[in-house]
Design a protein around this motif. Sequence first.
Motif, PDB file in Angstrom:
ATOM      1  N   PRO A 149       0.795  -1.230   0.000  1.00 32.96           N
ATOM      2  CA  PRO A 149       0.000   0.000   0.000  1.00 32.96           C
ATOM      3  C   PRO A 149       0.825   1.276   0.000  1.00 32.96           C
ATOM      4  CG  PRO A 149      -0.914  -1.589   1.550  1.00 32.96           C
ATOM      5  CD  PRO A 149       0.395  -2.153   1.084  1.00 32.96           C
ATOM      6  N   ASP A 150       1.973   1.282   0.689  1.00 33.28           N
ATOM      7  CA  ASP A 150       2.747   2.522   0.762  1.00 33.28           C
ATOM      8  C   ASP A 150       3.469   2.854  -0.549  1.00 33.28           C
ATOM      9  OD1 ASP A 150       4.487   0.402   1.056  1.00 33.28           O
ATOM     10  OD2 ASP A 150       5.785   1.412   2.505  1.00 33.28           O
ATOM     11  N   TRP A 151       3.472   1.916  -1.500  1.00 32.87           N
ATOM     12  CA  TRP A 151       4.052   2.216  -2.807  1.00 32.87           C
ATOM     13  C   TRP A 151       3.094   3.006  -3.685  1.00 32.87           C
ATOM     14  CZ3 TRP A 151       6.984  -2.736  -4.888  1.00 32.87           C
ATOM     15  CH2 TRP A 151       7.961  -3.107  -3.945  1.00 32.87           C
ATOM     16  N   GLU A 152       1.837   3.032  -3.317  1.00 32.39           N
ATOM     17  CA  GLU A 152       0.828   3.676  -4.163  1.00 32.39           C
ATOM     18  C   GLU A 152       1.071   5.170  -4.306  1.00 32.39           C
ATOM     19  OE1 GLU A 152      -2.933   2.592  -2.548  1.00 32.39           O
ATOM     20  OE2 GLU A 152      -2.702   0.448  -3.044  1.00 32.39           O
ATOM     21  N   LYS A 153       1.862   5.743  -3.393  1.00 37.33           N
ATOM     22  CA  LYS A 153       2.167   7.170  -3.483  1.00 37.33           C
ATOM     23  C   LYS A 153       2.928   7.500  -4.767  1.00 37.33           C
ATOM     24  CE  LYS A 153       4.519   6.643   0.279  1.00 37.33           C
ATOM     25  NZ  LYS A 153       5.354   6.822   1.508  1.00 37.33           N
ATOM     26  N   ALA A 154       3.550   6.493  -5.375  1.00 37.96           N
ATOM     27  CA  ALA A 154       4.287   6.720  -6.626  1.00 37.96           C
ATOM     28  C   ALA A 154       3.374   6.686  -7.846  1.00 37.96           C
ATOM     29  CB  ALA A 154       5.398   5.691  -6.764  1.00 37.96           C
ATOM     30  N   GLY A 155       2.087   6.450  -7.647  1.00 37.34           N
ATOM     31  CA  GLY A 155       1.123   6.504  -8.746  1.00 37.34           C
ATOM     32  C   GLY A 155       1.391   5.485  -9.826  1.00 37.34           C
ATOM     33  N   ASP A 156       1.307   5.941 -11.080  1.00 37.24           N
ATOM     34  CA  ASP A 156       1.447   5.011 -12.203  1.00 37.24           C
ATOM     35  C   ASP A 156       2.894   4.620 -12.474  1.00 37.24           C
ATOM     36  OD1 ASP A 156       2.448   7.320 -13.316  1.00 37.24           O
ATOM     37  OD2 ASP A 156       0.963   7.460 -14.920  1.00 37.24           O
ATOM     38  N   ARG A 157       3.825   5.082 -11.646  1.00 35.65           N
ATOM     39  CA  ARG A 157       5.214   4.630 -11.782  1.00 35.65           C
ATOM     40  C   ARG A 157       5.378   3.220 -11.215  1.00 35.65           C
ATOM     41  NH1 ARG A 157       7.158   6.792 -15.780  1.00 35.65           N
ATOM     42  NH2 ARG A 157       4.938   6.989 -16.163  1.00 35.65           N
ATOM     43  N   VAL A 158       4.444   2.794 -10.375  1.00 33.49           N
ATOM     44  CA  VAL A 158       4.447   1.427  -9.842  1.00 33.49           C
ATOM     45  C   VAL A 158       3.467   0.602 -10.668  1.00 33.49           C
ATOM     46  CG1 VAL A 158       3.938  -0.046  -7.866  1.00 33.49           C
ATOM     47  CG2 VAL A 158       5.074   2.152  -7.522  1.00 33.49           C
ATOM     48  N   ILE A 159       3.954  -0.498 -11.211  1.00 32.05           N
ATOM     49  CA  ILE A 159       3.135  -1.326 -12.090  1.00 32.05           C
ATOM     50  C   ILE A 159       3.194  -2.782 -11.638  1.00 32.05           C
ATOM     51  CG2 ILE A 159       3.465   0.187 -14.082  1.00 32.05           C
ATOM     52  CD1 ILE A 159       5.540  -1.860 -15.127  1.00 32.05           C
ATOM     53  N   ILE A 160       2.272  -3.578 -12.165  1.00 31.20           N
ATOM     54  CA  ILE A 160       2.327  -5.031 -12.022  1.00 31.20           C
ATOM     55  C   ILE A 160       2.555  -5.624 -13.407  1.00 31.20           C
ATOM     56  CG2 ILE A 160       0.888  -5.057  -9.960  1.00 31.20           C
ATOM     57  CD1 ILE A 160      -1.494  -5.843 -11.710  1.00 31.20           C
ATOM     58  N   SER A 161       2.768  -6.913 -13.462  1.00 30.91           N
ATOM     59  CA  SER A 161       3.114  -7.540 -14.744  1.00 30.91           C
ATOM     60  C   SER A 161       2.025  -7.319 -15.795  1.00 30.91           C
ATOM     61  CB  SER A 161       3.370  -9.035 -14.553  1.00 30.91           C
ATOM     62  OG  SER A 161       2.247  -9.677 -13.970  1.00 30.91           O
ATOM     63  N   ASP A 162       0.759  -7.239 -15.373  1.00 28.74           N
ATOM     64  CA  ASP A 162      -0.332  -7.010 -16.323  1.00 28.74           C
ATOM     65  C   ASP A 162      -0.076  -5.754 -17.167  1.00 28.74           C
ATOM     66  OD1 ASP A 162      -1.135  -8.775 -14.332  1.00 28.74           O
ATOM     67  OD2 ASP A 162      -3.226  -8.160 -14.404  1.00 28.74           O
ATOM     68  N   ASP A 163       0.456  -4.712 -16.513  1.00 26.29           N
ATOM     69  CA  ASP A 163       0.612  -3.414 -17.179  1.00 26.29           C
ATOM     70  C   ASP A 163       1.675  -3.432 -18.274  1.00 26.29           C
ATOM     71  OD1 ASP A 163      -1.267  -2.215 -15.359  1.00 26.29           O
ATOM     72  OD2 ASP A 163       0.326  -2.139 -13.857  1.00 26.29           O
ATOM     73  N   VAL A 164       2.661  -4.311 -18.129  1.00 20.30           N
ATOM     74  CA  VAL A 164       3.765  -4.350 -19.094  1.00 20.30           C
ATOM     75  C   VAL A 164       3.246  -4.580 -20.505  1.00 20.30           C
ATOM     76  CG1 VAL A 164       5.802  -5.671 -19.824  1.00 20.30           C
ATOM     77  CG2 VAL A 164       5.478  -5.090 -17.397  1.00 20.30           C
ATOM     78  N   PHE A 165       2.224  -5.412 -20.633  1.00 21.50           N
ATOM     79  CA  PHE A 165       1.802  -5.847 -21.960  1.00 21.50           C
ATOM     80  C   PHE A 165       0.891  -4.846 -22.663  1.00 21.50           C
ATOM     81  CE2 PHE A 165       2.412  -9.615 -19.190  1.00 21.50           C
ATOM     82  CZ  PHE A 165       3.665  -9.922 -19.678  1.00 21.50           C
ATOM     83  N   ASP A 166       0.646  -3.710 -22.011  1.00 16.27           N
ATOM     84  CA  ASP A 166      -0.061  -2.617 -22.673  1.00 16.27           C
ATOM     85  C   ASP A 166       0.872  -1.484 -23.061  1.00 16.27           C
ATOM     86  OD1 ASP A 166      -2.661  -3.665 -22.734  1.00 16.27           O
ATOM     87  OD2 ASP A 166      -3.018  -3.107 -20.646  1.00 16.27           O
TER      88      ASP A 166
END
Length: 479
Positions: A149-166
Amino acid sequence: MKTIQVDVAVIGGGTAGMTAYRAARARGKRVVMIEGGPYGTTCARVGCMPSKLLIAAAEAAHAVAAAPAFGVHAGPARIDGAAVMARVRSERDRFVGFVLESIDGIPAEDKIGGYARFLDARRLQVDQHTVVEAGSVVIATGSTASVPPDWEKAGDRVIISDDVFDWTDLPASVAVVGSGVIGLELGQALHRLGVRVTLFARGSSVAQLSDPLVLQTAARTLSEELDLRFQTRVTGVAADGAAALVSSVDSAGKQRSERFDYVLAAIGRSPNVGRLGLELTGLALDERGVPLYDGGTMQCGDSAIFIAGDADDELPILPEAADQGRIAGDNAARYPQVRPGLRRTPLTVAFCEPQIASVGARHRDLCDSHAGKFAVGAVSFENQGRSRVMLQNRGMLRVYGEFGSGRFLGAEMVGPRAEHIGHLLAWACQAGLTVAAMLDMPFYHPVVEEGVRTALRELASHLSKDGAEQLCQDCTPGA
Protein backbone atom coordinates in the motif's frame (compact mmCIF):
# COMPACT_ATOMS: atom_id res chain seq x y z
CA MET A 1 -33.80 -8.42 -8.18
CA LYS A 2 -34.56 -11.71 -9.87
CA THR A 3 -33.96 -15.22 -8.49
CA ILE A 4 -32.83 -18.24 -10.48
CA GLN A 5 -32.26 -21.88 -9.49
CA VAL A 6 -29.35 -23.89 -10.91
CA ASP A 7 -27.55 -27.12 -10.14
CA VAL A 8 -24.06 -25.59 -10.18
CA ALA A 9 -22.88 -21.98 -10.00
CA VAL A 10 -19.28 -21.25 -11.05
CA ILE A 11 -17.82 -17.96 -9.83
CA GLY A 12 -15.15 -16.85 -12.31
CA GLY A 13 -14.62 -17.18 -16.05
CA GLY A 14 -10.89 -17.86 -16.25
CA THR A 15 -9.13 -21.15 -16.91
CA ALA A 16 -10.39 -22.88 -13.76
CA GLY A 17 -13.90 -21.47 -14.09
CA MET A 18 -14.34 -22.36 -17.75
CA THR A 19 -13.04 -25.88 -17.14
CA ALA A 20 -15.33 -26.32 -14.12
CA TYR A 21 -18.30 -25.09 -16.15
CA ARG A 22 -17.65 -27.60 -18.93
CA ALA A 23 -17.09 -30.47 -16.49
CA ALA A 24 -20.39 -29.80 -14.72
CA ARG A 25 -22.26 -29.38 -18.02
CA ALA A 26 -20.83 -32.69 -19.20
CA ARG A 27 -22.85 -34.34 -16.41
CA GLY A 28 -26.05 -32.84 -17.76
CA LYS A 29 -26.43 -30.22 -15.04
CA ARG A 30 -27.87 -26.72 -15.26
CA VAL A 31 -24.81 -24.54 -14.79
CA VAL A 32 -24.17 -20.79 -14.75
CA MET A 33 -20.83 -19.01 -14.91
CA ILE A 34 -20.62 -15.65 -13.12
CA GLU A 35 -17.92 -13.19 -14.18
CA GLY A 36 -17.55 -9.57 -13.10
CA GLY A 37 -14.53 -8.64 -15.18
CA PRO A 38 -13.49 -9.17 -18.80
CA TYR A 39 -13.59 -12.69 -20.13
CA GLY A 40 -10.29 -14.20 -21.16
CA THR A 41 -7.86 -16.11 -19.01
CA THR A 42 -4.95 -14.61 -17.07
CA CYS A 43 -2.66 -16.77 -19.18
CA ALA A 44 -3.86 -15.32 -22.48
CA ARG A 45 -4.33 -11.70 -21.38
CA VAL A 46 -1.51 -10.89 -19.00
CA GLY A 47 0.32 -14.12 -18.18
CA CYS A 48 2.08 -16.93 -19.92
CA MET A 49 1.40 -16.02 -23.55
CA PRO A 50 2.29 -12.29 -23.67
CA SER A 51 5.28 -12.89 -21.40
CA LYS A 52 6.60 -15.54 -23.79
CA LEU A 53 6.14 -13.11 -26.68
CA LEU A 54 8.35 -10.61 -24.88
CA ILE A 55 10.85 -13.34 -24.03
CA ALA A 56 10.95 -14.47 -27.67
CA ALA A 57 11.91 -10.96 -28.74
CA ALA A 58 14.58 -10.88 -26.03
CA GLU A 59 15.97 -14.22 -27.21
CA ALA A 60 16.27 -12.86 -30.75
CA ALA A 61 18.20 -9.84 -29.48
CA HIS A 62 20.42 -12.04 -27.33
CA ALA A 63 21.16 -14.35 -30.27
CA VAL A 64 22.53 -11.39 -32.21
CA ALA A 65 24.70 -10.38 -29.26
CA ALA A 66 25.96 -13.96 -28.78
CA ALA A 67 26.66 -14.63 -32.47
CA PRO A 68 30.31 -13.40 -32.51
CA ALA A 69 31.25 -16.24 -30.15
CA PHE A 70 30.41 -18.59 -33.05
CA GLY A 71 32.40 -16.49 -35.53
CA VAL A 72 29.23 -14.91 -36.89
CA HIS A 73 29.20 -11.09 -37.01
CA ALA A 74 25.83 -9.51 -37.78
CA GLY A 75 26.74 -5.94 -36.90
CA PRO A 76 25.27 -3.81 -34.14
CA ALA A 77 21.73 -4.73 -33.13
CA ARG A 78 18.97 -2.11 -33.20
CA ILE A 79 16.01 -2.81 -30.96
CA ASP A 80 12.78 -1.09 -32.00
CA GLY A 81 10.86 -1.01 -28.74
CA ALA A 82 7.65 0.16 -30.36
CA ALA A 83 7.76 -2.72 -32.85
CA VAL A 84 8.54 -5.22 -30.09
CA MET A 85 5.55 -4.14 -28.04
CA ALA A 86 3.29 -3.89 -31.08
CA ARG A 87 3.90 -7.57 -31.82
CA VAL A 88 3.41 -8.50 -28.17
CA ARG A 89 0.04 -6.73 -28.05
CA SER A 90 -1.10 -7.98 -31.45
CA GLU A 91 -0.32 -11.63 -30.78
CA ARG A 92 -1.67 -11.30 -27.22
CA ASP A 93 -4.97 -10.05 -28.63
CA ARG A 94 -5.00 -12.99 -31.03
CA PHE A 95 -4.65 -15.47 -28.17
CA VAL A 96 -7.35 -13.68 -26.18
CA GLY A 97 -9.56 -13.86 -29.26
CA PHE A 98 -9.37 -17.65 -29.21
CA VAL A 99 -10.54 -17.65 -25.59
CA LEU A 100 -13.38 -15.25 -26.37
CA GLU A 101 -14.51 -17.49 -29.21
CA SER A 102 -14.80 -20.28 -26.69
CA ILE A 103 -16.79 -18.00 -24.36
CA ASP A 104 -19.08 -17.03 -27.23
CA GLY A 105 -19.91 -20.72 -27.63
CA ILE A 106 -21.45 -20.80 -24.15
CA PRO A 107 -25.23 -20.16 -24.19
CA ALA A 108 -26.14 -16.63 -23.13
CA GLU A 109 -28.45 -17.92 -20.39
CA ASP A 110 -25.47 -19.68 -18.79
CA LYS A 111 -23.47 -16.45 -18.37
CA ILE A 112 -24.19 -13.88 -15.69
CA GLY A 113 -22.28 -10.61 -15.64
CA GLY A 114 -21.38 -9.15 -12.26
CA TYR A 115 -19.62 -9.87 -8.98
CA ALA A 116 -20.96 -12.66 -6.78
CA ARG A 117 -21.17 -12.67 -2.99
CA PHE A 118 -22.41 -15.48 -0.76
CA LEU A 119 -25.66 -14.89 1.14
CA ASP A 120 -25.25 -18.35 2.65
CA ALA A 121 -23.66 -21.64 1.60
CA ARG A 122 -26.18 -22.21 -1.23
CA ARG A 123 -27.16 -18.68 -2.31
CA LEU A 124 -25.24 -16.00 -4.19
CA GLN A 125 -26.13 -12.42 -4.95
CA VAL A 126 -24.72 -11.00 -8.19
CA ASP A 127 -24.37 -7.22 -7.98
CA GLN A 128 -27.85 -5.79 -7.42
CA HIS A 129 -29.67 -7.76 -10.09
CA THR A 130 -29.70 -11.54 -9.47
CA VAL A 131 -29.89 -14.06 -6.65
CA VAL A 132 -28.60 -17.51 -7.63
CA GLU A 133 -29.82 -20.50 -5.63
CA ALA A 134 -27.41 -23.35 -6.37
CA GLY A 135 -27.12 -26.99 -5.44
CA SER A 136 -23.34 -26.49 -5.35
CA VAL A 137 -20.83 -23.72 -6.02
CA VAL A 138 -17.33 -23.59 -7.51
CA ILE A 139 -15.09 -20.71 -6.46
CA ALA A 140 -12.70 -19.91 -9.33
CA THR A 141 -12.08 -16.22 -8.79
CA GLY A 142 -8.34 -16.19 -9.55
CA SER A 143 -5.72 -13.95 -7.96
CA THR A 144 -4.33 -10.43 -8.12
CA ALA A 145 -0.73 -9.22 -8.07
CA SER A 146 0.23 -7.83 -4.68
CA VAL A 147 1.42 -4.23 -4.31
CA PRO A 148 2.45 -2.78 -0.91
CA PRO A 149 0.00 0.00 0.00
CA ASP A 150 2.75 2.52 0.76
CA TRP A 151 4.05 2.22 -2.81
CA GLU A 152 0.83 3.68 -4.16
CA LYS A 153 2.17 7.17 -3.48
CA ALA A 154 4.29 6.72 -6.63
CA GLY A 155 1.12 6.50 -8.75
CA ASP A 156 1.45 5.01 -12.20
CA ARG A 157 5.21 4.63 -11.78
CA VAL A 158 4.45 1.43 -9.84
CA ILE A 159 3.14 -1.33 -12.09
CA ILE A 160 2.33 -5.03 -12.02
CA SER A 161 3.11 -7.54 -14.74
CA ASP A 162 -0.33 -7.01 -16.32
CA ASP A 163 0.61 -3.41 -17.18
CA VAL A 164 3.76 -4.35 -19.09
CA PHE A 165 1.80 -5.85 -21.96
CA ASP A 166 -0.06 -2.62 -22.67
CA TRP A 167 3.14 -0.61 -23.19
CA THR A 168 3.49 0.95 -26.63
CA ASP A 169 7.27 1.26 -26.27
CA LEU A 170 10.04 0.04 -24.02
CA PRO A 171 11.09 2.29 -21.12
CA ALA A 172 14.68 3.20 -20.35
CA SER A 173 14.76 1.63 -16.88
CA VAL A 174 12.75 -0.68 -14.61
CA ALA A 175 13.24 -1.81 -11.04
CA VAL A 176 11.87 -5.33 -10.62
CA VAL A 177 11.05 -6.23 -7.03
CA GLY A 178 10.91 -10.00 -6.59
CA SER A 179 13.02 -12.88 -7.91
CA GLY A 180 10.19 -15.33 -8.49
CA VAL A 181 9.21 -16.65 -11.90
CA ILE A 182 7.46 -13.45 -13.04
CA GLY A 183 10.24 -11.15 -11.87
CA LEU A 184 13.00 -13.25 -13.43
CA GLU A 185 11.28 -13.79 -16.76
CA LEU A 186 10.28 -10.17 -17.31
CA GLY A 187 13.42 -8.71 -15.76
CA GLN A 188 15.79 -10.69 -17.96
CA ALA A 189 13.68 -10.14 -21.09
CA LEU A 190 13.63 -6.37 -20.58
CA HIS A 191 17.39 -6.37 -19.85
CA ARG A 192 18.11 -8.19 -23.10
CA LEU A 193 15.94 -5.70 -24.96
CA GLY A 194 18.13 -2.84 -23.79
CA VAL A 195 16.25 -1.69 -20.70
CA ARG A 196 18.32 -0.91 -17.59
CA VAL A 197 17.00 -3.43 -15.07
CA THR A 198 17.74 -4.05 -11.42
CA LEU A 199 16.15 -7.02 -9.66
CA PHE A 200 15.66 -6.71 -5.91
CA ALA A 201 15.32 -9.96 -3.95
CA ARG A 202 14.44 -9.73 -0.27
CA GLY A 203 15.96 -13.16 0.38
CA SER A 204 18.13 -15.58 -1.57
CA SER A 205 15.47 -17.53 -3.48
CA VAL A 206 15.25 -17.89 -7.24
CA ALA A 207 11.97 -18.93 -8.85
CA GLN A 208 10.61 -22.13 -7.28
CA LEU A 209 13.97 -23.72 -6.44
CA SER A 210 14.52 -25.36 -3.04
CA ASP A 211 17.57 -27.55 -3.72
CA PRO A 212 20.48 -25.59 -2.18
CA LEU A 213 23.05 -26.58 -4.83
CA VAL A 214 20.76 -25.90 -7.78
CA LEU A 215 19.75 -22.63 -6.15
CA GLN A 216 23.38 -21.58 -5.71
CA THR A 217 24.10 -22.41 -9.35
CA ALA A 218 21.05 -20.48 -10.57
CA ALA A 219 21.86 -17.44 -8.45
CA ARG A 220 25.49 -17.37 -9.61
CA THR A 221 24.63 -17.90 -13.27
CA LEU A 222 21.85 -15.32 -13.44
CA SER A 223 23.93 -12.77 -11.52
CA GLU A 224 26.62 -12.98 -14.20
CA GLU A 225 24.18 -11.29 -16.58
CA LEU A 226 21.73 -9.40 -14.40
CA ASP A 227 21.99 -6.74 -11.69
CA LEU A 228 20.40 -9.17 -9.25
CA ARG A 229 20.61 -7.99 -5.65
CA PHE A 230 19.91 -10.69 -3.09
CA GLN A 231 19.23 -9.97 0.58
CA THR A 232 18.15 -6.48 -0.38
CA ARG A 233 14.97 -4.90 0.96
CA VAL A 234 13.13 -2.10 -0.83
CA THR A 235 12.40 0.36 1.97
CA GLY A 236 10.46 2.92 -0.03
CA VAL A 237 9.09 3.88 -3.42
CA ALA A 238 8.11 7.48 -4.16
CA ALA A 239 7.29 9.60 -7.18
CA ASP A 240 10.20 11.69 -8.43
CA GLY A 241 9.00 13.78 -11.34
CA ALA A 242 8.34 11.44 -14.25
CA ALA A 243 10.15 8.60 -12.50
CA ALA A 244 10.16 6.60 -9.28
CA LEU A 245 12.70 6.91 -6.52
CA VAL A 246 13.54 3.49 -5.06
CA SER A 247 15.20 3.30 -1.67
CA SER A 248 16.80 0.01 -0.59
CA VAL A 249 19.08 -1.50 2.02
CA ASP A 250 21.21 -4.64 1.65
CA SER A 251 22.25 -7.25 4.21
CA ALA A 252 25.34 -5.22 5.13
CA GLY A 253 23.21 -2.17 5.89
CA LYS A 254 24.23 -0.26 2.75
CA GLN A 255 21.47 2.11 1.66
CA ARG A 256 20.80 3.32 -1.86
CA SER A 257 18.32 5.63 -3.59
CA GLU A 258 17.95 5.20 -7.37
CA ARG A 259 15.62 6.50 -10.05
CA PHE A 260 13.76 4.22 -12.46
CA ASP A 261 11.07 4.86 -15.03
CA TYR A 262 8.95 2.13 -13.47
CA VAL A 263 8.88 -0.17 -10.46
CA LEU A 264 7.50 -3.61 -11.31
CA ALA A 265 6.00 -5.26 -8.23
CA ALA A 266 6.57 -9.01 -8.64
CA ILE A 267 6.36 -10.03 -4.98
CA GLY A 268 3.51 -12.50 -5.32
CA ARG A 269 -0.22 -12.79 -5.90
CA SER A 270 -3.17 -12.79 -3.52
CA PRO A 271 -6.24 -15.02 -3.99
CA ASN A 272 -9.40 -13.11 -4.87
CA VAL A 273 -11.56 -14.35 -1.99
CA GLY A 274 -11.84 -11.33 0.29
CA ARG A 275 -15.09 -9.96 -1.13
CA LEU A 276 -17.00 -13.21 -1.53
CA GLY A 277 -18.68 -13.10 1.87
CA LEU A 278 -17.17 -16.44 2.84
CA GLU A 279 -17.84 -15.66 6.49
CA LEU A 280 -21.52 -16.36 5.73
CA THR A 281 -20.85 -19.88 4.45
CA GLY A 282 -19.74 -21.51 7.69
CA LEU A 283 -16.51 -22.66 6.03
CA ALA A 284 -13.23 -22.90 7.94
CA LEU A 285 -10.73 -20.42 6.46
CA ASP A 286 -6.95 -20.22 6.60
CA GLU A 287 -4.94 -17.12 7.56
CA ARG A 288 -5.37 -15.67 4.04
CA GLY A 289 -9.12 -16.17 4.06
CA VAL A 290 -9.00 -19.17 1.70
CA PRO A 291 -11.40 -22.02 2.57
CA LEU A 292 -9.75 -25.21 3.79
CA TYR A 293 -10.21 -27.82 1.07
CA ASP A 294 -9.33 -31.36 0.05
CA GLY A 295 -6.66 -31.33 -2.66
CA GLY A 296 -7.99 -34.54 -4.19
CA THR A 297 -11.64 -33.52 -4.53
CA MET A 298 -11.32 -29.69 -4.29
CA GLN A 299 -14.21 -29.79 -1.80
CA CYS A 300 -14.25 -27.19 0.99
CA GLY A 301 -14.84 -29.15 4.19
CA ASP A 302 -17.91 -31.36 3.72
CA SER A 303 -19.89 -28.55 2.08
CA ALA A 304 -21.34 -28.15 -1.39
CA ILE A 305 -18.67 -25.52 -2.13
CA PHE A 306 -15.58 -26.33 -4.19
CA ILE A 307 -12.55 -24.23 -5.10
CA ALA A 308 -10.10 -24.27 -8.01
CA GLY A 309 -7.29 -22.33 -9.66
CA ASP A 310 -5.40 -19.36 -8.24
CA ALA A 311 -8.20 -18.73 -5.74
CA ASP A 312 -7.02 -21.67 -3.60
CA ASP A 313 -3.50 -20.22 -3.31
CA GLU A 314 -1.84 -23.57 -4.06
CA LEU A 315 0.10 -23.42 -7.33
CA PRO A 316 -0.86 -20.51 -9.63
CA ILE A 317 -0.12 -22.02 -13.04
CA LEU A 318 -2.47 -22.81 -15.91
CA PRO A 319 -2.18 -26.64 -16.00
CA GLU A 320 -2.99 -26.81 -12.28
CA ALA A 321 -5.92 -24.42 -12.71
CA ALA A 322 -7.32 -26.57 -15.52
CA ASP A 323 -6.93 -29.81 -13.55
CA GLN A 324 -8.44 -28.34 -10.42
CA GLY A 325 -11.30 -26.79 -12.37
CA ARG A 326 -12.13 -30.11 -13.99
CA ILE A 327 -12.12 -31.92 -10.63
CA ALA A 328 -14.13 -29.18 -8.89
CA GLY A 329 -16.72 -28.94 -11.66
CA ASP A 330 -17.16 -32.70 -11.87
CA ASN A 331 -17.58 -33.07 -8.11
CA ALA A 332 -19.90 -30.08 -7.87
CA ALA A 333 -22.11 -31.82 -10.42
CA ARG A 334 -22.04 -35.17 -8.61
CA TYR A 335 -22.29 -33.75 -5.06
CA PRO A 336 -22.64 -35.29 -2.49
CA GLN A 337 -21.00 -38.34 -4.15
CA VAL A 338 -17.61 -36.65 -4.59
CA ARG A 339 -14.48 -38.55 -5.51
CA PRO A 340 -10.79 -37.72 -5.94
CA GLY A 341 -9.73 -36.60 -9.39
CA LEU A 342 -6.44 -36.90 -11.22
CA ARG A 343 -3.82 -34.54 -9.78
CA ARG A 344 -0.85 -34.78 -12.09
CA THR A 345 2.80 -34.72 -11.11
CA PRO A 346 3.77 -31.14 -10.23
CA LEU A 347 5.76 -29.45 -13.00
CA THR A 348 6.82 -25.81 -13.02
CA VAL A 349 9.05 -24.00 -15.51
CA ALA A 350 10.61 -20.54 -15.51
CA PHE A 351 11.45 -19.33 -19.03
CA CYS A 352 14.49 -17.30 -18.08
CA GLU A 353 17.87 -18.36 -19.48
CA PRO A 354 19.05 -20.76 -18.37
CA GLN A 355 15.60 -22.16 -17.80
CA ILE A 356 14.52 -23.41 -14.38
CA ALA A 357 12.30 -26.43 -13.75
CA SER A 358 10.98 -28.37 -10.77
CA VAL A 359 9.41 -31.80 -11.15
CA GLY A 360 7.59 -34.00 -8.66
CA ALA A 361 8.75 -33.79 -5.05
CA ARG A 362 11.05 -30.86 -4.38
CA HIS A 363 14.25 -31.22 -2.37
CA ARG A 364 12.88 -29.23 0.59
CA ASP A 365 9.76 -31.41 0.77
CA LEU A 366 11.78 -34.62 0.59
CA CYS A 367 13.96 -33.48 3.47
CA ASP A 368 10.74 -33.46 5.52
CA SER A 369 8.92 -36.48 4.12
CA HIS A 370 11.86 -38.75 3.21
CA ALA A 371 14.67 -37.68 5.55
CA GLY A 372 17.37 -40.34 5.27
CA LYS A 373 15.27 -42.24 2.74
CA PHE A 374 16.23 -40.64 -0.55
CA ALA A 375 19.38 -40.26 -2.61
CA VAL A 376 20.53 -37.58 -5.05
CA GLY A 377 22.24 -37.73 -8.44
CA ALA A 378 23.57 -34.68 -10.24
CA VAL A 379 25.06 -33.40 -13.45
CA SER A 380 26.67 -30.07 -14.28
CA PHE A 381 25.98 -28.75 -17.77
CA GLU A 382 29.32 -26.93 -17.95
CA ASN A 383 30.99 -29.77 -19.81
CA GLN A 384 27.93 -31.52 -21.20
CA GLY A 385 28.56 -32.10 -24.90
CA ARG A 386 25.51 -30.68 -26.69
CA SER A 387 25.30 -27.80 -24.21
CA ARG A 388 28.88 -26.76 -25.05
CA VAL A 389 28.14 -27.03 -28.77
CA MET A 390 25.33 -24.50 -28.35
CA LEU A 391 27.31 -22.29 -25.91
CA GLN A 392 24.56 -22.93 -23.37
CA ASN A 393 26.75 -24.92 -20.99
CA ARG A 394 25.54 -23.44 -17.71
CA GLY A 395 23.51 -24.97 -14.94
CA MET A 396 22.89 -28.11 -12.92
CA LEU A 397 20.34 -30.92 -12.69
CA ARG A 398 19.72 -32.84 -9.46
CA VAL A 399 17.47 -35.91 -9.45
CA TYR A 400 15.98 -37.71 -6.44
CA GLY A 401 15.21 -41.39 -5.87
CA GLU A 402 13.83 -43.48 -3.00
CA PHE A 403 15.94 -46.02 -1.16
CA GLY A 404 14.52 -49.52 -1.24
CA SER A 405 11.97 -49.09 -4.03
CA GLY A 406 14.38 -47.30 -6.37
CA ARG A 407 11.46 -45.12 -7.43
CA PHE A 408 12.15 -41.79 -9.11
CA LEU A 409 10.77 -39.01 -6.89
CA GLY A 410 11.52 -35.70 -8.60
CA ALA A 411 14.12 -33.22 -9.78
CA GLU A 412 15.18 -29.59 -9.75
CA MET A 413 17.31 -27.97 -12.40
CA VAL A 414 18.61 -24.83 -13.96
CA GLY A 415 20.01 -25.31 -17.43
CA PRO A 416 19.40 -25.58 -21.17
CA ARG A 417 16.16 -27.11 -22.48
CA ALA A 418 14.71 -27.37 -18.96
CA GLU A 419 11.16 -27.05 -20.34
CA HIS A 420 11.66 -30.26 -22.32
CA ILE A 421 13.68 -32.16 -19.71
CA GLY A 422 11.05 -31.21 -17.15
CA HIS A 423 8.33 -32.88 -19.21
CA LEU A 424 10.45 -35.98 -19.73
CA LEU A 425 11.03 -36.35 -15.99
CA ALA A 426 7.45 -35.47 -15.03
CA TRP A 427 6.12 -38.25 -17.25
CA ALA A 428 8.57 -40.71 -15.68
CA CYS A 429 7.54 -39.59 -12.20
CA GLN A 430 3.81 -39.87 -12.88
CA ALA A 431 4.31 -43.29 -14.44
CA GLY A 432 5.97 -44.44 -11.22
CA LEU A 433 9.16 -45.48 -12.97
CA THR A 434 12.20 -46.63 -11.08
CA VAL A 435 15.58 -45.08 -11.77
CA ALA A 436 16.70 -48.38 -13.27
CA ALA A 437 13.74 -48.38 -15.67
CA MET A 438 14.51 -44.82 -16.72
CA LEU A 439 18.11 -45.80 -17.52
CA ASP A 440 16.75 -48.53 -19.79
CA MET A 441 15.09 -45.87 -21.96
CA PRO A 442 16.75 -44.69 -25.21
CA PHE A 443 19.09 -41.68 -25.22
CA TYR A 444 20.23 -40.25 -28.54
CA HIS A 445 23.63 -38.62 -29.14
CA PRO A 446 24.44 -35.78 -29.00
CA VAL A 447 21.53 -34.30 -27.04
CA VAL A 448 21.15 -32.34 -23.83
CA GLU A 449 19.12 -35.23 -22.42
CA GLU A 450 22.35 -37.23 -22.12
CA GLY A 451 22.91 -35.09 -19.06
CA VAL A 452 19.77 -36.65 -17.56
CA ARG A 453 21.34 -40.06 -18.04
CA THR A 454 24.52 -38.92 -16.29
CA ALA A 455 22.54 -37.69 -13.29
CA LEU A 456 20.43 -40.87 -13.20
CA ARG A 457 23.55 -43.05 -13.29
CA GLU A 458 24.95 -41.27 -10.26
CA LEU A 459 21.57 -41.56 -8.52
CA ALA A 460 21.44 -45.29 -9.28
CA SER A 461 24.89 -45.70 -7.78
CA HIS A 462 23.81 -43.98 -4.55
CA LEU A 463 20.59 -45.99 -4.39
CA SER A 464 22.59 -49.20 -4.51
CA LYS A 465 24.26 -48.25 -1.23
CA ASP A 466 23.10 -47.31 2.24
CA GLY A 467 23.19 -43.58 1.62
CA ALA A 468 21.33 -42.30 4.66
CA GLU A 469 24.47 -40.94 6.34
CA GLN A 470 25.69 -39.37 3.13
CA LEU A 471 22.35 -37.64 2.68
CA CYS A 472 22.13 -35.75 5.98
CA GLN A 473 24.45 -32.93 5.00
CA ASP A 474 22.58 -32.58 1.74
CA CYS A 475 19.39 -31.73 3.64
CA THR A 476 21.02 -28.86 5.50
CA PRO A 477 20.11 -25.34 4.24
CA GLY A 478 23.04 -23.80 2.44
CA ALA A 479 24.79 -27.11 1.77
